[in-house]
Design a protein around this motif. Structure first.
Motif, PDB file in Angstrom:
ATOM      1  N   ASP A  86       0.707  -1.135   0.360  1.00 38.06           N
ATOM      2  CA  ASP A  86      -0.420  -0.185  -0.255  1.00 38.06           C
ATOM      3  C   ASP A  86       1.031   1.046   0.188  1.00 38.06           C
ATOM      4  O   ASP A  86       1.787   1.580   1.187  1.00 38.06           O
ATOM      5  CB  ASP A  86      -0.752   0.248   1.173  1.00 38.06           C
ATOM      6  N   TYR A  87       0.649   2.035  -1.233  1.00 41.02           N
ATOM      7  CA  TYR A  87       1.502   3.308  -1.120  1.00 41.02           C
ATOM      8  C   TYR A  87       0.646   4.386  -1.118  1.00 41.02           C
ATOM      9  O   TYR A  87      -0.974   4.749  -1.683  1.00 41.02           O
ATOM     10  CB  TYR A  87       2.580   3.369  -2.497  1.00 41.02           C
ATOM     11  N   ARG A  88       1.211   4.826   0.020  1.00 41.82           N
ATOM     12  CA  ARG A  88       0.083   6.535   0.945  1.00 41.82           C
ATOM     13  C   ARG A  88       0.804   7.769   1.252  1.00 41.82           C
ATOM     14  O   ARG A  88       1.859   6.907   1.756  1.00 41.82           O
ATOM     15  CB  ARG A  88      -0.976   6.027   1.033  1.00 41.82           C
ATOM     16  N   MET A  89       0.497   8.738   1.462  1.00 50.94           N
ATOM     17  CA  MET A  89       0.744   9.640   1.982  1.00 50.94           C
ATOM     18  C   MET A  89       0.345   9.428   3.754  1.00 50.94           C
ATOM     19  O   MET A  89      -1.111   9.251   3.805  1.00 50.94           O
ATOM     20  CB  MET A  89       0.212  11.159   1.523  1.00 50.94           C
ATOM     21  N   MET A  90       0.995   9.703   4.102  1.00 57.48           N
ATOM     22  CA  MET A  90       0.929   9.846   5.848  1.00 57.48           C
ATOM     23  C   MET A  90       2.028  11.648   6.852  1.00 57.48           C
ATOM     24  O   MET A  90       1.762  11.931   6.154  1.00 57.48           O
ATOM     25  CB  MET A  90       1.795   8.476   6.568  1.00 57.48           C
ATOM     26  N   ASN A  91       0.474  11.565   7.796  1.00 54.21           N
ATOM     27  CA  ASN A  91       1.414  12.786   8.883  1.00 54.21           C
ATOM     28  C   ASN A  91       1.842  12.171   9.962  1.00 54.21           C
ATOM     29  O   ASN A  91       1.114  11.715  10.961  1.00 54.21           O
ATOM     30  CB  ASN A  91      -0.081  13.064   8.609  1.00 54.21           C
ATOM     31  N   LEU A  92       2.877  11.999  10.219  1.00 54.51           N
ATOM     32  CA  LEU A  92       3.327  12.261  11.762  1.00 54.51           C
ATOM     33  C   LEU A  92       4.628  13.094  11.786  1.00 54.51           C
ATOM     34  O   LEU A  92       5.287  14.111  11.884  1.00 54.51           O
ATOM     35  CB  LEU A  92       5.147  11.206  10.874  1.00 54.51           C
ATOM     36  N   ASN A  93       3.225  13.770  13.202  1.00 53.93           N
ATOM     37  CA  ASN A  93       4.012  15.001  13.758  1.00 53.93           C
ATOM     38  C   ASN A  93       3.480  16.034  12.919  1.00 53.93           C
ATOM     39  O   ASN A  93       3.869  16.824  13.367  1.00 53.93           O
ATOM     40  CB  ASN A  93       5.481  14.510  15.002  1.00 53.93           C
ATOM     41  N   GLY A  94       2.791  16.012  12.622  1.00 50.07           N
ATOM     42  CA  GLY A  94       1.907  17.520  11.241  1.00 50.07           C
ATOM     43  C   GLY A  94       2.715  17.525  10.355  1.00 50.07           C
ATOM     44  O   GLY A  94       2.879  18.171  10.010  1.00 50.07           O
ATOM     45  N   LYS A  95       3.852  16.475   9.788  1.00 49.81           N
ATOM     46  CA  LYS A  95       4.474  16.560   8.543  1.00 49.81           C
ATOM     47  C   LYS A  95       4.307  15.798   7.761  1.00 49.81           C
ATOM     48  O   LYS A  95       3.811  13.844   7.916  1.00 49.81           O
ATOM     49  CB  LYS A  95       5.943  16.215   8.900  1.00 49.81           C
ATOM     50  N   ALA A  96       4.204  15.642   6.124  1.00 46.45           N
ATOM     51  CA  ALA A  96       3.358  15.022   5.433  1.00 46.45           C
ATOM     52  C   ALA A  96       4.647  14.065   4.297  1.00 46.45           C
ATOM     53  O   ALA A  96       5.899  13.755   4.802  1.00 46.45           O
ATOM     54  CB  ALA A  96       2.805  15.047   4.367  1.00 46.45           C
ATOM     55  N   ILE A  97       4.612  12.318   5.152  1.00 42.98           N
ATOM     56  CA  ILE A  97       5.692  11.718   4.615  1.00 42.98           C
ATOM     57  C   ILE A  97       4.290  10.263   3.817  1.00 42.98           C
ATOM     58  O   ILE A  97       3.840  10.617   3.372  1.00 42.98           O
ATOM     59  CB  ILE A  97       5.940  10.439   6.050  1.00 42.98           C
ATOM     60  N   ARG A  98       5.445   9.906   2.645  1.00 38.51           N
ATOM     61  CA  ARG A  98       5.216   8.748   1.709  1.00 38.51           C
ATOM     62  C   ARG A  98       5.742   7.879   2.241  1.00 38.51           C
ATOM     63  O   ARG A  98       7.065   7.293   2.674  1.00 38.51           O
ATOM     64  CB  ARG A  98       6.594   9.282   0.831  1.00 38.51           C
ATOM     65  N   VAL A  99       4.731   6.604   2.574  1.00 38.48           N
ATOM     66  CA  VAL A  99       4.574   4.963   2.809  1.00 38.48           C
ATOM     67  C   VAL A  99       4.123   3.753   2.158  1.00 38.48           C
ATOM     68  O   VAL A  99       3.621   4.728   1.443  1.00 38.48           O
ATOM     69  CB  VAL A  99       3.972   5.275   4.547  1.00 38.48           C
ATOM     70  N   LEU A 100       5.320   3.770   2.430  1.00 39.60           N
ATOM     71  CA  LEU A 100       4.813   2.086   1.661  1.00 39.60           C
ATOM     72  C   LEU A 100       4.534   1.215   3.008  1.00 39.60           C
ATOM     73  O   LEU A 100       5.230   0.801   3.582  1.00 39.60           O
ATOM     74  CB  LEU A 100       6.095   1.498   1.017  1.00 39.60           C
ATOM     75  N   GLY A 101       3.637   0.457   2.422  1.00 41.23           N
ATOM     76  CA  GLY A 101       2.886  -0.450   3.608  1.00 41.23           C
ATOM     77  C   GLY A 101       2.949  -1.856   3.201  1.00 41.23           C
ATOM     78  O   GLY A 101       2.759  -2.633   2.028  1.00 41.23           O
ATOM     79  N   ILE A 102       3.362  -3.100   4.518  1.00 42.31           N
ATOM     80  CA  ILE A 102       3.295  -4.081   3.695  1.00 42.31           C
ATOM     81  C   ILE A 102       2.114  -4.680   4.512  1.00 42.31           C
ATOM     82  O   ILE A 102       2.050  -5.219   5.511  1.00 42.31           O
ATOM     83  CB  ILE A 102       4.695  -4.947   4.296  1.00 42.31           C
ATOM     84  N   ILE A 103       1.105  -5.612   3.247  1.00 43.27           N
ATOM     85  CA  ILE A 103      -0.059  -5.937   3.932  1.00 43.27           C
ATOM     86  C   ILE A 103       0.256  -7.938   3.913  1.00 43.27           C
ATOM     87  O   ILE A 103       1.100  -8.308   2.598  1.00 43.27           O
ATOM     88  CB  ILE A 103      -0.883  -5.788   3.424  1.00 43.27           C
ATOM     89  N   ASP A 104      -0.524  -8.661   4.418  1.00 40.95           N
ATOM     90  CA  ASP A 104      -0.402  -9.366   4.587  1.00 40.95           C
ATOM     91  C   ASP A 104       1.020 -10.501   4.147  1.00 40.95           C
ATOM     92  O   ASP A 104       1.163 -11.460   3.099  1.00 40.95           O
ATOM     93  CB  ASP A 104      -1.585 -10.027   3.963  1.00 40.95           C
TER      94      ASP A 104
END
Length: 202
Positions: A86-104
């Motif tokens: 899963d590739y998405r933007m997230m927010n870490l302590n008010g800062k936008a970050i690009r995250v690649l999530g591992i699923i299953d």
């Protein structure tokens, strides 16, 4: 579980050949829109066998379809490993970050303890080079991920809550979630605090 590798290779983006445990392995990146009935059936069998207590028996995802998958095959075309991404933007302590999530991430019972899980993570790492700050996952067994460069973190998570049986939105969750692990793959260091998933929790 057998798949037609020739057809699969024609519709997907990458193929990687490796030797592991005395037999030939092939890793292929694929998308759910490319899976025919045979491929879907074999993948569903692997997912249900790997997560027997919780995995739905009528679909290939728990709450949401992954953006892509990496599938591992033996030389006789057996599907023995899988990881969803899963590739998405997230927010870490008010800062936008690009995250690649591992699923299953899973490996068939007969092929476990042979390093295939680590090889799947190595394929994820190849995809994470570039415009990604962190690779993130929730681990039931942290040992595999720790030895592959992931660390346990203790952030408060905020996410969209989905009822997985009816696939309906039921609210927003805010709490610390056990098993959260990350790997820093960009220049930004991870920090404790609040992590807003900007979507569902995988």
């Amino acid at each position: 579980m057998n798949l037609n590798l020739k057809n699969l290779a024609e519709t997907n983006k990458t193929e990687i050949d490796l030797i592991q445990g005395g037999y030939f392995l092939e890793f292929i990146k694929t998308y759910d829109m490319d899976l025919n009935e045979e491929w879907s059936t074999n993948l569903q069998e692997l997912l249900i066998a790997s997560f027997p207590e919780v995995y739905p028996k009528d679909r290939l995802f728990f709450q949401q379809i992954p953006h892509c998958r990496i599938l591992a095959f033996t030389s006789d075309n057996q599907l023995i490993g899988h990881v969803g991404l899963d590739y998405r933007m997230m927010n870490l302590n008010g800062k936008a970050i690009r995250v690649l999530g591992i699923i299953d991430l899973c490996v068939s019972t007969a092929h476990r303890s042979q390093g295939i899980g680590s090889l799947l993570l190595a394929e994820v790492e190849k995809l994470s080079k570039g415009h990604i700050d962190f690779v993130l996952l929730f681990a039931d067994h942290e040992g595999l991920y720790s030895k592959n460069g992931y660390k346990t973190v203790n952030n408060t998570c905020k996410w969209l809550k989905i009822e997985h049986e009816t696939l309906t939105t039921i609210g927003v969750g805010i709490q610390k979630v056990e098993g959260l692990m990350v790997r820093e793959v960009g220049a930004m260091p991870w920090s404790e605090g609040e992590l807003d998933f900007l979507g569902y929790l995988y």
